[in-house]
Design an enzyme around this catalytic site. Structure first.
Site, PDB file in Angstrom:
ATOM      1  N   SER A 313       0.786  -1.229   0.000  1.00 30.26           N
ATOM      2  CA  SER A 313       0.000   0.000   0.000  1.00 30.26           C
ATOM      3  C   SER A 313       0.817   1.278   0.000  1.00 30.26           C
ATOM      4  CB  SER A 313      -0.935   0.008   1.216  1.00 30.26           C
ATOM      5  OG  SER A 313      -0.203  -0.083   2.418  1.00 30.26           O
ATOM      6  N   HIS A 341      -5.449  -4.966  -0.272  1.00 34.27           N
ATOM      7  CA  HIS A 341      -5.603  -3.967  -1.331  1.00 34.27           C
ATOM      8  C   HIS A 341      -5.837  -4.585  -2.709  1.00 34.27           C
ATOM      9  CE1 HIS A 341      -4.590  -0.162   0.771  1.00 34.27           C
ATOM     10  NE2 HIS A 341      -3.952  -0.971   1.595  1.00 34.27           N
ATOM     11  N   LYS A 373     -12.097  -2.136   1.627  1.00 37.69           N
ATOM     12  CA  LYS A 373     -11.655  -1.371   0.467  1.00 37.69           C
ATOM     13  C   LYS A 373     -12.575  -1.592  -0.739  1.00 37.69           C
ATOM     14  CE  LYS A 373      -7.112  -1.517   2.504  1.00 37.69           C
ATOM     15  NZ  LYS A 373      -7.554  -2.139   3.771  1.00 37.69           N
TER      16      LYS A 373
END
Length: 556
Positions: A313, A341, A373
């Site tokens: 990230s 992610h 996310k």
């Protein structure tokens, strides 16, 4: 010199692939003979890959590095001066001084990180913790605030900055919204179940919605079983100690998330760190672990667990998963993959980095991810074999002691996941995955054309733009907000002290018009703050051979 992912710091001779005189083209970049020497690492895929794998990490220009160190040196000197003035009560702001009644206690502000916090971080603290008062979609509303005491406290003015372009939220597929199928389904479940469960899964907090969610997650990942948790961070930090302990070895990427690091430390296992995405470094640690065993006793390790992330990230890089799996099989180790992610954001069907590389999910022993996310919700999951999930249900602290997922949150995940899988009867999920991929490539290409140094993989929706100098961290965030663009700026200790950056997160909710507006403002601020450090222009080569991995250097 910064090691390229999968490579080492040594300089390798350039390969004569696709060279053209006068503006030489070599392995994915254009080489200009006009500028001063500079190094640009470009990695391509090896024989294990079914598709091109392109990551670029341009080395920090020498002058920029020197000026960055000088900037931190000046700030440090002024920090000591301010501490001196605080000590003698000359400076008006006393927030960073010890209280009189605690003078006989050990000082709270002695180490460097606390020195950094009160003298450097406080100067730019207004760039973080900005309160938004809307859905974290493509645009957000931000509450305006002011500080009268050097950012130690804030007061709200009562004004709201409307329609700020949101380039910081992890809303990759655009499911964080207050309209549409997800909102309607969550609202219906909220009406039927309420907000909280008020119990753990093992007691009376196991709802039919949780069972439905876990079966759906297992199908989505292509694994035998899955288990959902109420917090993504705890999914890592509380499950790793349940999987390994004393007498086990953890091999961890040096840029792994704090939750993985904490979980590894809590486990009591021996931890060894390999260079970021560097397969030579990982293989050396594996060889040494097999040959030498445990320290002192030389007994074999009970387990060897490799910890990696799908998308890192802060770097925007993608794990070299085919090579990691090959090494894991070769040395009989276990693999723990954190797809926080990458799940939803990578792969033709949005199933993460395993889908992106076209690999078999069974080759990953522990598949972890979060719902915070791409699914616009909260919580996390562990997927794998039935025996693994059955074991974690009774041994994971996060499963035994933590409260269950909120029912509306579980429904948000179920609805968005069905949309991605196409089970809602529409093609919306597929379109969102494709739109995110298009936005990512377009945004990265435009930034590179402007002359910024951009880190990471060309398919990663996490886009770090390098700022380097400490004064430019706060200046970039403030100038962008003045232009109605909200960005995330990152510095030490989240990054190395001279690698401060702005981190953009792309979303399928971003239209081309929104991205063009943001790019126009970024271009303007880049000129204002002189952030266009790059002297390279990357271009793809259609005739590039993909039979081996190369790590090359270029000079302008």
């Amino acid at each position: 010199m910064r090691p390229a992912p999968g490579g080492c710091c040594c300089r390798r001779p350039p390969r004569p692939n696709g060279c053209v005189a006068n503006g030489e083209v070599r392995n994915g970049y254009v080489k200009s003979s006009a500028a001063a020497g500079q190094i640009h690492h470009v990695t391509q895929n090896g024989g294990l890959y079914k598709r091109p794998f392109i990551e670029a990490f341009e080395e920090t220009p020498m002058l920029v590095a020197v000026l960055t160190y000088v900037g931190y040196g000046v700030l440090t000197l002024f920090g000591y001066l301010r501490d001196f003035l605080r000590h003698w009560r000359i400076e008006k702001c006393h927030h960073a001084t010890e209280r009189e009644e605690q003078k006989d206690f050990v000082s709270l502000y002695q180490d460097f990180e606390n020195f950094y916090t009160r003298n450097l971080y406080m100067r730019i603290r207004d760039n973080w913790n900005r309160p938004i008062c809307s859905v974290p979609g493509a645009r957000v509303d931000i509450m305006e605030r002011q500080s009268q005491d050097y950012n130690w406290s804030f007061k709200y003015t009562g004004n709201v900055i409307k329609g700020v372009i949101n380039m910081g939220s992890y809303n990759y597929l655009g499911f964080a919204r207050n309209t549409g199928a997800c909102q309607e389904a969550a609202a219906k479940v909220l009406e039927d179940y309420g907000v909280g469960v008020c119990s753990t899964r093992q007691e009376i907090g196991n709802l039919d919605k949780h069972e439905e969610l876990e079966k759906l997650v297992a199908r989505f990942l292509g694994v035998e079983a899955a288990m959902a948790y109420g917090m993504g961070f705890a999914t890592n930090s509380m499950n790793i100690p349940a999987l390994v302990g004393k007498g086990c070895l953890i091999l961890s990427d040096e840029l792994n998330h704090a939750s993985l690091v904490l979980g590894a430390r809590l486990s009591g296992a021996t931890i060894r760190v390999f260079k970021h995405n560097n397969m030579q470094s990982l293989e050396k640690l594996l060889k040494d672990a097999i040959v030498y065993g445990q320290p002192r006793t030389r007994r074999p390790w009970k387990k060897i667990l490799i910890l990696v992330e799908g998308i890192y990230s802060m770097e925007g890089s993608i794990v070299r998963l085919p090579e990691v799996i090959a090494l894991k099989k070769k040395y009989k180790a276990y693999l723990y993959l954190d797809e926080a992610h990458s799940i939803g954001a990578l792969g033709p069907t949005g199933r993460g980095v395993v889908d992106y590389f076209g690999l078999d999910p069974e080759d990953v022993d522990v598949m972890m991810g979060t719902f915070t996310k791409s699914f616009g919700a909260s919580g996390g999951y562990i997927g794998g074999r039935k025996e693994l999930v059955r074991y974690l249900r009774t041994h994971s602290h996060s499963a035994v002691y933590a409260a269950s997922l909120s029912p509306p949150v579980a429904e948000q995940i179920v609805t968005s996941m069905k949309c991605i899988m196409g089970q809602d009867g529409t093609t919306l999920g597929k379109e969102c995955v494709q739109q995110l991929a298009e936005n990512t490539r377009y945004f990265r290409r435009r930034l590179k054309e402007m002359g910024f140094i951009i880190y990471g993989n060309e398919d990663s929706p996490v886009v770090p733009l390098m700022l380097y100098m400490p004064a430019k961290i706060g200046a970039f965030g403030r100038e962008m907000l003045k232009r109605n663009v909200g960005v995330v700026v990152v510095g030490f200790p989240a990054t190395p002290i001279i690698e401060s950056r702005a981190r953009f997160c792309l979303s399928a909710a971003h239209t081309k018009e929104i991205l063009d507006t943001a790019l126009k403002e970024i271009d303007e601020v880049g000129d204002l703050l002189q952030l266009k450090y790059s002297r390279h222009r990357l271009v793809p080569l259609l005739d590039r051979p993909f039979d081996e991995t190369t790590y090359e250097e270029t000079e302008d």
